[in-house]
Design a protein around this motif. Sequence first.
Motif, PDB file in Angstrom:
ATOM      1  N   VAL A 157     -32.081  48.908 -51.774  1.00 17.80           N
ATOM      2  CA  VAL A 157     -30.216  49.406 -50.614  1.00 17.80           C
ATOM      3  C   VAL A 157     -29.403  48.191 -50.756  1.00 17.80           C
ATOM      4  CG1 VAL A 157     -29.550  48.906 -48.238  1.00 17.80           C
ATOM      5  CG2 VAL A 157     -32.149  49.255 -48.492  1.00 17.80           C
ATOM      6  N   LYS A 158     -28.226  48.504 -50.840  1.00 17.82           N
ATOM      7  CA  LYS A 158     -26.858  48.329 -51.869  1.00 17.82           C
ATOM      8  C   LYS A 158     -26.055  47.906 -50.888  1.00 17.82           C
ATOM      9  CE  LYS A 158     -23.432  48.673 -55.376  1.00 17.82           C
ATOM     10  NZ  LYS A 158     -22.683  50.136 -56.697  1.00 17.82           N
ATOM     11  N   THR A 159     -25.427  46.771 -50.726  1.00 21.40           N
ATOM     12  CA  THR A 159     -24.475  46.092 -50.378  1.00 21.40           C
ATOM     13  C   THR A 159     -23.705  45.167 -50.901  1.00 21.40           C
ATOM     14  OG1 THR A 159     -25.704  43.829 -49.646  1.00 21.40           O
ATOM     15  CG2 THR A 159     -26.187  45.288 -48.157  1.00 21.40           C
ATOM     16  N   GLY A 160     -22.190  45.428 -49.737  1.00 20.72           N
ATOM     17  CA  GLY A 160     -20.557  44.793 -50.827  1.00 20.72           C
ATOM     18  C   GLY A 160     -20.237  46.150 -51.382  1.00 20.72           C
ATOM     19  N   THR A 161     -19.131  45.703 -52.223  1.00 21.19           N
ATOM     20  CA  THR A 161     -18.025  46.314 -53.014  1.00 21.19           C
ATOM     21  C   THR A 161     -18.040  45.443 -53.668  1.00 21.19           C
ATOM     22  OG1 THR A 161     -16.479  46.437 -52.154  1.00 21.19           O
ATOM     23  CG2 THR A 161     -17.770  47.879 -51.838  1.00 21.19           C
ATOM     24  N   GLY A 162     -17.412  45.521 -55.453  1.00 20.71           N
ATOM     25  CA  GLY A 162     -17.556  45.268 -56.251  1.00 20.71           C
ATOM     26  C   GLY A 162     -17.660  44.132 -56.939  1.00 20.71           C
ATOM     27  N   ASN A 163     -17.386  43.061 -57.407  1.00 22.10           N
ATOM     28  CA  ASN A 163     -18.187  42.232 -57.592  1.00 22.10           C
ATOM     29  C   ASN A 163     -18.660  41.486 -56.541  1.00 22.10           C
ATOM     30  OD1 ASN A 163     -15.988  40.727 -56.678  1.00 22.10           O
ATOM     31  ND2 ASN A 163     -15.108  39.582 -58.229  1.00 22.10           N
ATOM     32  N   LYS A 164     -18.814  41.691 -55.283  1.00 23.33           N
ATOM     33  CA  LYS A 164     -19.457  40.779 -54.584  1.00 23.33           C
ATOM     34  C   LYS A 164     -20.708  42.616 -53.573  1.00 23.33           C
ATOM     35  CE  LYS A 164     -15.950  38.195 -52.471  1.00 23.33           C
ATOM     36  NZ  LYS A 164     -15.174  38.180 -50.906  1.00 23.33           N
ATOM     37  N   SER A 165     -20.730  43.241 -54.904  1.00 28.00           N
ATOM     38  CA  SER A 165     -22.137  43.946 -54.477  1.00 28.00           C
ATOM     39  C   SER A 165     -23.283  42.885 -54.869  1.00 28.00           C
ATOM     40  CB  SER A 165     -21.839  45.429 -54.793  1.00 28.00           C
ATOM     41  OG  SER A 165     -22.018  45.235 -56.673  1.00 28.00           O
ATOM     42  N   SER A 166     -24.186  43.534 -54.206  1.00 32.70           N
ATOM     43  CA  SER A 166     -25.919  43.149 -54.533  1.00 32.70           C
ATOM     44  C   SER A 166     -27.288  44.255 -53.988  1.00 32.70           C
ATOM     45  CB  SER A 166     -25.970  41.827 -53.975  1.00 32.70           C
ATOM     46  OG  SER A 166     -25.981  42.241 -52.185  1.00 32.70           O
ATOM     47  N   THR A 167     -27.563  44.196 -54.758  1.00 33.46           N
ATOM     48  CA  THR A 167     -28.783  45.577 -54.441  1.00 33.46           C
ATOM     49  C   THR A 167     -30.254  44.722 -54.129  1.00 33.46           C
ATOM     50  OG1 THR A 167     -27.992  47.152 -55.913  1.00 33.46           O
ATOM     51  CG2 THR A 167     -30.610  47.459 -55.153  1.00 33.46           C
ATOM     52  N   ASN A 168     -31.138  45.121 -53.040  1.00 34.04           N
ATOM     53  CA  ASN A 168     -32.061  44.058 -52.421  1.00 34.04           C
ATOM     54  C   ASN A 168     -33.134  45.024 -52.322  1.00 34.04           C
ATOM     55  OD1 ASN A 168     -31.769  41.042 -52.144  1.00 34.04           O
ATOM     56  ND2 ASN A 168     -30.547  41.603 -50.205  1.00 34.04           N
ATOM     57  N   TYR A 169     -34.647  44.371 -52.559  1.00 36.60           N
ATOM     58  CA  TYR A 169     -35.436  46.168 -52.077  1.00 36.60           C
ATOM     59  C   TYR A 169     -36.142  45.767 -51.136  1.00 36.60           C
ATOM     60  CZ  TYR A 169     -34.625  47.270 -57.132  1.00 36.60           C
ATOM     61  OH  TYR A 169     -33.197  47.922 -58.073  1.00 36.60           O
TER      62      TYR A 169
END
Length: 238
Positions: A157-169
């Motif tokens: 599940v990806k959250t945020g955009t650009g350099n503030k984006s992150s993916t948690n499983y």
Amino acid sequence: MSVFGFSTETSSGDFTPIVKYDARAGLLFRMDRIQASDGSFSSEPVEITDIFKALADFENIEVGWIDFSTGSAPSFVLVPRGKMLPERPSANHKQGIRFLLKLARECGGDKPIREIAGTSKAFLSAAEKVVAQYDAEKAAHPGQLPVIMFDGKAVPVKTGTGNKSSTNYHPKFKIVGWAPRGDLVPQPRGTTANVTPANVTSGNGAAPATGAQRAAPPNLAAAATRQNVPDDFSSDFG
């Protein structure tokens, strides 16, 4: 003998063994405490993602506030599920849960009774779904606790955009059966516990120090037969 009349030395028995879910990698680890020759202890992660099976003490889940950012032992301010939540102790405390597990023989090591706690949305949302299933089915299984496994791979599940984006499983738990509580006995604990953090991600943006790499699981052969779950779990938790 200490001046207090009891030993003040630290031993591995002072710690509840833990299970840790790494939401940044979608992996589950059993954290084993290893004693060095000088008497000190360290934690060694043993990945159990593919063979995870556990008796879950959902009857005694604690909810409230957890701070994993203390730099030492985490701070727990928790109450039994269903009770009024305590006030938030500090800005560093995140909403979280804690409960006990008894790992099955194939993944439990020499200390199968373990604790898991977490504050990440990935872990909490997965736990919420399986606990709701437990609530709906428990009346049909008096005196028993649910046996849980993973239902396939964790979902990114990806959250945020650009350099503030992150993916948690986000893990997916499922109840595959029910078994007697046995020796999975609730342990009296204060609101602040002296245990090593079992966070999944602590809410401060840092993933647990597991290396996010797949270690060789203890028993790969068991993963191939995990869909053939027996109705009798005595061999797993007896």
